[in-house]
Scaffold this active site. Structure first.
Site, PDB file in Angstrom:
ATOM      1  N   CYS A  47       0.811  -1.217   0.000  1.00 30.48           N
ATOM      2  CA  CYS A  47       0.000   0.000   0.000  1.00 30.48           C
ATOM      3  C   CYS A  47       0.844   1.267   0.000  1.00 30.48           C
ATOM      4  O   CYS A  47       0.310   2.363  -0.192  1.00 30.48           O
ATOM      5  CB  CYS A  47      -0.955   0.008   1.191  1.00 30.48           C
ATOM      6  N   ASN A  48       2.153   1.163   0.221  1.00 27.16           N
ATOM      7  CA  ASN A  48       2.967   2.383   0.164  1.00 27.16           C
ATOM      8  C   ASN A  48       4.281   2.211  -0.587  1.00 27.16           C
ATOM      9  O   ASN A  48       5.185   3.024  -0.429  1.00 27.16           O
ATOM     10  CB  ASN A  48       3.237   2.931   1.575  1.00 27.16           C
ATOM     11  N   SER A  92       8.977   1.920   6.361  1.00 25.99           N
ATOM     12  CA  SER A  92       7.521   1.959   6.384  1.00 25.99           C
ATOM     13  C   SER A  92       7.006   3.315   6.857  1.00 25.99           C
ATOM     14  O   SER A  92       7.729   4.085   7.493  1.00 25.99           O
ATOM     15  CB  SER A  92       6.975   0.869   7.314  1.00 25.99           C
ATOM     16  N   GLU A  99       3.458  -5.917   9.208  1.00 23.48           N
ATOM     17  CA  GLU A  99       2.868  -6.513   8.009  1.00 23.48           C
ATOM     18  C   GLU A  99       3.862  -6.671   6.868  1.00 23.48           C
ATOM     19  O   GLU A  99       3.723  -7.560   6.030  1.00 23.48           O
ATOM     20  CB  GLU A  99       1.672  -5.677   7.534  1.00 23.48           C
ATOM     21  N   GLN A 103       4.516  -9.481   3.627  1.00 23.11           N
ATOM     22  CA  GLN A 103       4.453  -9.030   2.241  1.00 23.11           C
ATOM     23  C   GLN A 103       5.732  -9.404   1.489  1.00 23.11           C
ATOM     24  O   GLN A 103       5.682  -9.827   0.320  1.00 23.11           O
ATOM     25  CB  GLN A 103       4.213  -7.522   2.213  1.00 23.11           C
ATOM     26  N   GLY A 172     -13.556  -6.049   3.035  1.00 20.35           N
ATOM     27  CA  GLY A 172     -12.398  -6.804   2.573  1.00 20.35           C
ATOM     28  C   GLY A 172     -12.200  -8.052   3.412  1.00 20.35           C
ATOM     29  O   GLY A 172     -12.570  -8.089   4.599  1.00 20.35           O
ATOM     30  N   GLY A 174      -9.071 -10.112   2.807  1.00 18.77           N
ATOM     31  CA  GLY A 174      -7.715 -10.598   2.553  1.00 18.77           C
ATOM     32  C   GLY A 174      -6.883 -10.662   3.814  1.00 18.77           C
ATOM     33  O   GLY A 174      -7.374 -10.535   4.939  1.00 18.77           O
ATOM     34  N   TYR A 176      -4.710  -8.557   5.003  1.00 15.94           N
ATOM     35  CA  TYR A 176      -4.660  -7.338   5.801  1.00 15.94           C
ATOM     36  C   TYR A 176      -5.956  -7.140   6.576  1.00 15.94           C
ATOM     37  O   TYR A 176      -5.961  -6.500   7.628  1.00 15.94           O
ATOM     38  CB  TYR A 176      -4.367  -6.126   4.919  1.00 15.94           C
ATOM     39  N   ALA A 177      -7.055  -7.686   6.081  1.00 17.37           N
ATOM     40  CA  ALA A 177      -8.320  -7.598   6.811  1.00 17.37           C
ATOM     41  C   ALA A 177      -8.200  -8.294   8.167  1.00 17.37           C
ATOM     42  O   ALA A 177      -8.779  -7.851   9.163  1.00 17.37           O
ATOM     43  CB  ALA A 177      -9.454  -8.214   5.999  1.00 17.37           C
TER      44      ALA A 177
END
Length: 411
Positions: A47-48, A92, A99, A103, A172, A174, A176-177
């Site tokens: 996400c970043n 991060s 997380e 990933q 969501g 997934g 991350y949910a």
């Protein structure tokens, strides 16, 4: 040669990252892989950040320079140091967030399953993950479980005083949910509903004891929610102004717009958290009365300063580990591979004995423990080998392998 092409929240705005997470990034990776001399690749997209790690022949560098587009190019030890810092959580938005480890591991697994992870790339990603563990053990960085969702919930606290009384819609299902759900429950939230735009909400809800909603019920649940947390991988906007007007959203998975759902609640105050990239929430939701949006850009602005001493210690560990991947250390690669093979053969022989002696469940647990131990055992010599080669002492390592393990010098 190891190369890293990178764009992150530190160097690019979220609009650029959003483009790279879609078709633009896919086209760029395809062009890179088509270049002559590219042996392998691993793509890390979160996400970043959007990053491509490449194993290439030296003559390919000029072609990569022309193809890299908006990405920053790093090479050799600098690329290794960047990956190790990313994996340790030092790059991060929230320093030390946990997380990123999963990933990075999933990026490696995907590349291995697709056949694009060369031994060089496998080795450096494995070493990066091992260094993350070392950073946590020695500095404690990441032990407190900071994360984007936890920071977002901190920011939402100015509107929410009693978390136990809040109604939450989680959008969501997934990986991350699951992290979002854990963070919500840590704050005492009990009334959590889940909606999956892709239709996988029933399974997720059953596993985690959540109320699953779909169809007409989505709008009614959103209307009643105090907090909506969006963390889907959908490339579409799944939450927009219509949802706050009692209408079901229209996505690729919904054929038609639902009729008006629950009562209009324009005077209620609610928070929408958007952790998606591409974004999950239409920014125009802020035009609805009482709605506040916390997206990735807003969360980044409030990211806390990290403890400088801890970060400095972590960066020192990262620099030392990454030095083992300097280009002048590559000459010991075959010797390290021979050592790994030697240990691997001994491990498989021991596992065969374990499987004969114990029941399947015990043998499975023993196998996991032994494989982990073998990885830990090999990490130190692998790093040391490249340190010695980098300082001109390659022969000392090769002589040691021969004396201790009987491993002859690779041709």
């Amino acid at each position: 040669m190891l190369l890293c092409l990178t764009a992150s929240h530190r160097t690019h705005d979220f609009a650029a990252l959003e483009q790279l997470s879609g078709d633009a990034g896919t086209a760029l990776v395809d062009a890179l892989l088509a270049a002559d001399g590219v042996a392998g690749s691993i793509v890390l997209s979160t996400c970043n950040r959007f990053e491509v790690y490449l194993d290439v022949a030296p003559h390919t560098l000029s072609s990569i320079q022309r193809l890299r587009g908006p990405l920053t190019l790093l090479r050799g030890e600098e690329a290794a140091r960047h990956l190790f810092g990313v994996t340790a959580g030092l790059e991060s938005v929230v320093i030390g967030e946990p997380e990123i480890t999963g990933q990075v591991r999933r990026a490696l697994n995907r590349a291995e399953s697709h056949g694009t992870a060369t031994p060089r790339l496998q080795r450096i990603f494995s070493d990066a993950l091992a260094t993350r563990r070392l950073v946590r053990e020695r500095t404690g960085l990441g032990a407190a479980r900071p994360s984007l969702i936890r920071l977002a919930l901190d920011l939402a606290s100015h509107r929410i005083t009693d978390w136990a009384e809040q109604k939450v819609l989680l959008v969501g299902t997934g990986r991350y949910a699951t992290s979002c759900l854990e963070a919500l429950r840590d704050r005492g939230v009990q009334a959590i509903s889940v909606w999956s735009p892709s239709g996988r909400g029933a399974g997720f809800g059953a596993r985690h004891g959540l109320h699953q909603v779909s169809g007409h019920a989505v709008a009614a649940t959103a209307s009643a929610a105090d907090l909506i947390v969006c963390c889907t991988t959908s490339p579409e906007l799944v939450v927009g102004p219509a949802l706050f007007q009692g209408q079901c959203p229209v996505t690729a998975h919904a054929a038609a717009q639902c009729p008006v759902g629950g009562p209009h609640s324009g005077h209620r105050r609610r928070v929408v958290v958007d952790l998606g990239l591409p974004r999950n929430v239409d920014p125009q939701v802020v035009d609805q009365p009482g709605v506040e949006l916390l997206d990735l850009e807003a969360i980044k602005l409030h990211a806390p300063l990290h403890h400088l001493a801890v970060a400095d210690d972590a960066e020192a560990i990262v620099r030392q580990a990454a030095a083992a991947h300097a280009e002048d250390a590559d000459s010991v690669g075959p010797a390290v591979a021979a050592l790994r093979s030697h240990v691997g053969d001994a491990l498989e022989a021991e596992l065969t004995r374990v499987r004969r002696r114990y029941d399947p469940e015990t043998a499975e647990k023993a196998e996991a423990a032994l494989r982990h131990f073998a990885g830990v055992l090999l990490h130190g010599p692998s790093v040391r080998a490249r340190e010695l080669a980098g300082s001109g002492r390659r022969d000392e390592f090769l002589d040691g392998l021969s004396a201790v393990f009987g491993i002859e010098r690779p041709a």
